[in-house]
Enzyme design. Sequence first.
Site, PDB file in Angstrom:
ATOM      1  CE  LYS A  53      -3.786  -2.369   2.385  1.00 26.61           C
ATOM      2  NZ  LYS A  53      -4.495  -2.670   3.640  1.00 26.61           N
ATOM      3  CD  GLN A  97      -3.315  -4.050   6.821  1.00 24.88           C
ATOM      4  OE1 GLN A  97      -3.556  -3.035   6.176  1.00 24.88           O
ATOM      5  NE2 GLN A  97      -3.635  -5.249   6.383  1.00 24.88           N
ATOM      6  CG  ASP A 120      -9.510   0.460   5.710  1.00 24.10           C
ATOM      7  OD1 ASP A 120      -9.387  -0.074   4.598  1.00 24.10           O
ATOM      8  OD2 ASP A 120      -8.747   0.256   6.664  1.00 24.10           O
TER       9      ASP A 120
END
Length: 301
Positions: A53, A97, A120
């Site tokens: 990412k 994460q 997200d």
Amino acid sequence: MAEIIDGRRVAACVIEEVKIAGAALESQHDTKTGLAVIIVGDDPASHTYVGAKSRMAKECGFNSVQYTLPIETTQDELAALVMRLNGDRAIHGILVQLPLPKHLDSEPIIQSILPAKDVDGLNVVNAGKLATGDLETGLVSCTPAGAMLLVSRIHGKDLSGLNAVVIGRSNLFGKPMAQLLLHANATVTVAHSRTANLPEVCRHADILVAAVGRPEMVKADWVKRGATVIDVGINRIPAPEKGQDKTRLVGDVALHEVAEVAKAITPVPGGVGPMTIAMLMANTVKAAYRAAGAKWVAVEV
Ligand code: GUN
């Protein structure tokens, strides 16, 4: 034999659009898109994903910042970092994460991310907008958004009359995927570990989406002839044929046998996986446009 849907190719198209959009934002609004990715602990798979990412954010020309925190990090320290990034005008997207180490409670951390920076799509504001059919003003979770883009390559944007079955009910994937399919007029069933006669439920699906985390669980006799199969699983299994201690990635779907029955199927690797990162970049540049008071509409789900 099914069409193998090339997620890498579709993801590359999205990334090209993101690069163009990011460069335009920088030249027209003097805003460089910023993404902060936070990882706590040393789970190797999570480090692989986060590294990918951060690297992609750099390749897109973003201000890419990765916070690699030790496993001993406390809830308060992590919360303080999110607070600081919420107030940082150079950062437009924040990603923590998951999963976090067991001693940390992820929910309050996720909910503390400003909805406008929640790339997200996990904040209740963004999840709620999706649930009420507002796909315009919020941010949609990256993996379902990417999976949906692959579905629309096969079926177009209107899924009227089609039965979709999603196996998995997580906040990160199953629930938002079901909402996106519903928004596109599919008739949606969400199946999960407590569903009775799962193979029979799956056999009704024109679009079957598997996100269970069980290697090659979905077999050919679970799949209706001519169905589209979207495999969201990423499972590492032993591969003695490659040598001692070697492993390989497989999805939740038995790819080769299901490809004999399905019309189209996403492979693992190279299907949904690359789409997640591409949609994360798309969400981040979208958040940066909004922060600059501008609008970017190129990638739509
Ligand atoms: N862990 C696995 N997938 C994801 C994702 O899409 N976002 C976050 N934050 N963590 C993950």
